[in-house]
Write a protein that holds these residues in place. Sequence first.
Motif, mmCIF file in Angstrom:
data_model
loop_
_atom_site.group_PDB
_atom_site.id
_atom_site.type_symbol
_atom_site.label_atom_id
_atom_site.label_comp_id
_atom_site.label_asym_id
_atom_site.label_seq_id
_atom_site.Cartn_x
_atom_site.Cartn_y
_atom_site.Cartn_z
ATOM 1 N N ALA A 3 0.802 -1.172 -0.159
ATOM 2 C CA ALA A 3 0.046 -0.036 0.052
ATOM 3 C C ALA A 3 0.891 1.346 0.076
ATOM 4 O O ALA A 3 0.477 2.422 -0.351
ATOM 5 C CB ALA A 3 -0.775 0.108 1.375
ATOM 6 N N ASP A 4 2.191 0.991 0.519
ATOM 7 C CA ASP A 4 3.036 2.170 0.475
ATOM 8 C C ASP A 4 4.017 2.433 -0.730
ATOM 9 O O ASP A 4 4.965 1.941 -0.901
ATOM 10 C CB ASP A 4 4.141 1.885 1.667
ATOM 11 N N LEU A 5 3.209 3.176 -1.735
ATOM 12 C CA LEU A 5 3.814 3.046 -3.085
ATOM 13 C C LEU A 5 4.763 4.439 -3.091
ATOM 14 O O LEU A 5 4.652 5.518 -2.371
ATOM 15 C CB LEU A 5 2.797 3.428 -4.102
ATOM 16 N N ARG A 6 5.970 4.193 -3.708
ATOM 17 C CA ARG A 6 6.944 5.148 -3.665
ATOM 18 C C ARG A 6 6.473 6.260 -4.906
ATOM 19 O O ARG A 6 5.974 5.966 -5.816
ATOM 20 C CB ARG A 6 7.857 4.601 -4.384
ATOM 21 N N ARG A 7 6.770 7.470 -4.555
ATOM 22 C CA ARG A 7 5.984 8.503 -5.340
ATOM 23 C C ARG A 7 7.164 8.996 -6.224
ATOM 24 O O ARG A 7 8.235 9.306 -5.921
ATOM 25 C CB ARG A 7 5.505 9.695 -4.329
ATOM 26 N N VAL A 8 6.699 8.858 -7.489
ATOM 27 C CA VAL A 8 7.892 9.210 -8.584
ATOM 28 C C VAL A 8 7.425 10.178 -9.674
ATOM 29 O O VAL A 8 6.232 10.032 -10.025
ATOM 30 C CB VAL A 8 8.367 7.912 -9.313
ATOM 31 N N ALA A 9 8.177 11.179 -9.760
ATOM 32 C CA ALA A 9 7.965 12.194 -10.896
ATOM 33 C C ALA A 9 8.827 11.423 -12.539
ATOM 34 O O ALA A 9 10.068 11.498 -11.819
ATOM 35 C CB ALA A 9 8.147 13.313 -10.541
ATOM 36 N N ARG A 10 8.339 11.432 -13.532
ATOM 37 C CA ARG A 10 9.008 11.079 -14.734
ATOM 38 C C ARG A 10 8.756 11.996 -15.760
ATOM 39 O O ARG A 10 7.769 12.856 -15.778
ATOM 40 C CB ARG A 10 8.726 9.694 -15.131
ATOM 41 N N GLY A 41 12.375 10.179 -10.953
ATOM 42 C CA GLY A 41 12.585 9.348 -9.751
ATOM 43 C C GLY A 41 11.823 9.537 -8.721
ATOM 44 O O GLY A 41 10.918 10.390 -8.905
ATOM 45 N N GLY A 42 12.220 9.101 -7.389
ATOM 46 C CA GLY A 42 11.430 9.257 -6.285
ATOM 47 C C GLY A 42 11.477 10.553 -5.766
ATOM 48 O O GLY A 42 12.455 11.578 -5.912
ATOM 49 N N LEU A 43 10.611 11.118 -4.948
ATOM 50 C CA LEU A 43 10.374 12.509 -4.480
ATOM 51 C C LEU A 43 11.310 12.549 -3.141
ATOM 52 O O LEU A 43 11.329 11.360 -2.721
ATOM 53 C CB LEU A 43 9.169 12.793 -3.976
ATOM 54 N N GLU A 90 3.742 6.673 -10.239
ATOM 55 C CA GLU A 90 4.335 7.503 -11.424
ATOM 56 C C GLU A 90 3.531 8.376 -12.068
ATOM 57 O O GLU A 90 2.568 8.059 -12.578
ATOM 58 C CB GLU A 90 5.095 6.522 -12.575
ATOM 59 N N TRP A 91 4.275 9.813 -11.979
ATOM 60 C CA TRP A 91 3.205 10.699 -12.767
ATOM 61 C C TRP A 91 4.185 11.218 -13.685
ATOM 62 O O TRP A 91 5.629 11.423 -13.499
ATOM 63 C CB TRP A 91 2.982 11.953 -11.896
ATOM 64 N N TYR A 92 3.740 11.233 -15.312
ATOM 65 C CA TYR A 92 4.623 11.631 -16.275
ATOM 66 C C TYR A 92 4.374 13.172 -16.781
ATOM 67 O O TYR A 92 3.237 13.189 -17.265
ATOM 68 C CB TYR A 92 4.527 10.746 -17.357
ATOM 69 N N TYR A 93 5.504 13.924 -16.634
ATOM 70 C CA TYR A 93 5.452 15.066 -17.151
ATOM 71 C C TYR A 93 5.829 15.607 -18.484
ATOM 72 O O TYR A 93 6.988 15.048 -18.862
ATOM 73 C CB TYR A 93 5.998 16.411 -16.090
ATOM 74 N N LEU A 94 4.843 16.198 -19.159
ATOM 75 C CA LEU A 94 5.607 16.706 -20.428
ATOM 76 C C LEU A 94 6.772 17.868 -20.399
ATOM 77 O O LEU A 94 6.602 18.811 -19.117
ATOM 78 C CB LEU A 94 4.417 17.324 -21.301
ATOM 79 N N ALA A 95 7.702 17.733 -20.908
ATOM 80 C CA ALA A 95 8.730 18.873 -20.946
ATOM 81 C C ALA A 95 9.455 19.065 -22.045
ATOM 82 O O ALA A 95 9.508 18.223 -23.059
ATOM 83 C CB ALA A 95 9.648 18.477 -19.703
ATOM 84 N N ARG A 96 10.070 20.440 -22.299
ATOM 85 C CA ARG A 96 10.582 20.670 -23.771
ATOM 86 C C ARG A 96 11.919 21.384 -23.413
ATOM 87 O O ARG A 96 11.913 22.218 -22.318
ATOM 88 C CB ARG A 96 9.671 21.606 -24.610
ATOM 89 N N THR A 97 12.850 21.058 -24.221
ATOM 90 C CA THR A 97 14.245 21.977 -23.889
ATOM 91 C C THR A 97 14.881 22.068 -25.318
ATOM 92 O O THR A 97 14.821 20.946 -26.217
ATOM 93 C CB THR A 97 15.091 20.894 -23.081
ATOM 94 N N PRO A 98 15.634 22.920 -25.280
ATOM 95 C CA PRO A 98 16.545 23.328 -26.494
ATOM 96 C C PRO A 98 17.701 22.592 -26.359
ATOM 97 O O PRO A 98 18.623 22.446 -27.204
ATOM 98 C CB PRO A 98 16.576 24.907 -26.525
ATOM 99 N N GLN A 99 17.951 22.274 -25.126
ATOM 100 C CA GLN A 99 19.334 21.729 -24.685
ATOM 101 C C GLN A 99 19.390 20.186 -25.057
ATOM 102 O O GLN A 99 18.855 19.386 -24.709
ATOM 103 C CB GLN A 99 19.403 21.799 -23.350
ATOM 104 N N THR A 100 20.461 19.669 -25.978
ATOM 105 C CA THR A 100 20.243 18.090 -26.176
ATOM 106 C C THR A 100 21.528 17.625 -25.778
ATOM 107 O O THR A 100 21.678 16.279 -25.894
ATOM 108 C CB THR A 100 19.890 18.097 -27.783
ATOM 109 N N ALA A 101 22.765 18.217 -25.350
ATOM 110 C CA ALA A 101 23.895 17.483 -24.737
ATOM 111 C C ALA A 101 23.616 16.747 -23.371
ATOM 112 O O ALA A 101 22.955 17.588 -22.560
ATOM 113 C CB ALA A 101 24.849 18.388 -24.757
#
Length: 162
Positions: A3-10, A41-43, A90-101
């Motif tokens: 019941a104790d789920l690890r809270r994760v942001a992806r 990863g995890g909060l 897990e919660w999956y966030y949209l993100a954008r970046t100009p940085q590719t390295a």
Amino acid sequence: MSADLRRVARVILLDPDDRILLLHGFEPEDASNDWWFTPGGGLEGDETREQAALRELREETGITEVELGPVLWRRVCSFPFAGRRWDQDEWYYLARTPQTAIVAEGLTELERRSVDGARWWTCRELTEAHETVYPTRLAELLRRLLDEGPPERPEILDTEIV
């Protein structure tokens, strides 16, 4: 599953060409057991999921020029890794970046033993890939995201138990 789920942001990180960044991971004791996965990863402590998403992205990729968007998807998953079972929300966030390295300087000791690179994928490459990718339907989900834009509210993905 406990019941104790690890809270994760992806993070579903897209570059200006709509390529998605995935990390290459493997079981520390068996490099042939490998897969591709999204950064995240995890909060830690009392940080929010948004703060965790940005921190994990910085630690795992060195990318800091990020415009963090909405939560696209949520899923519960459970999998064995590095000698224990991980039960995650897990919660999956949209993100954008100009940085590719990519510069992975903030990896934990476990990540250093189980992550050996990153790569930008086109949607087509992802669709045609024979490698294991998590979440499982990522190519299809990405195609829909690129065609239709983010959902009005987070889509709940099927629970995955490996």
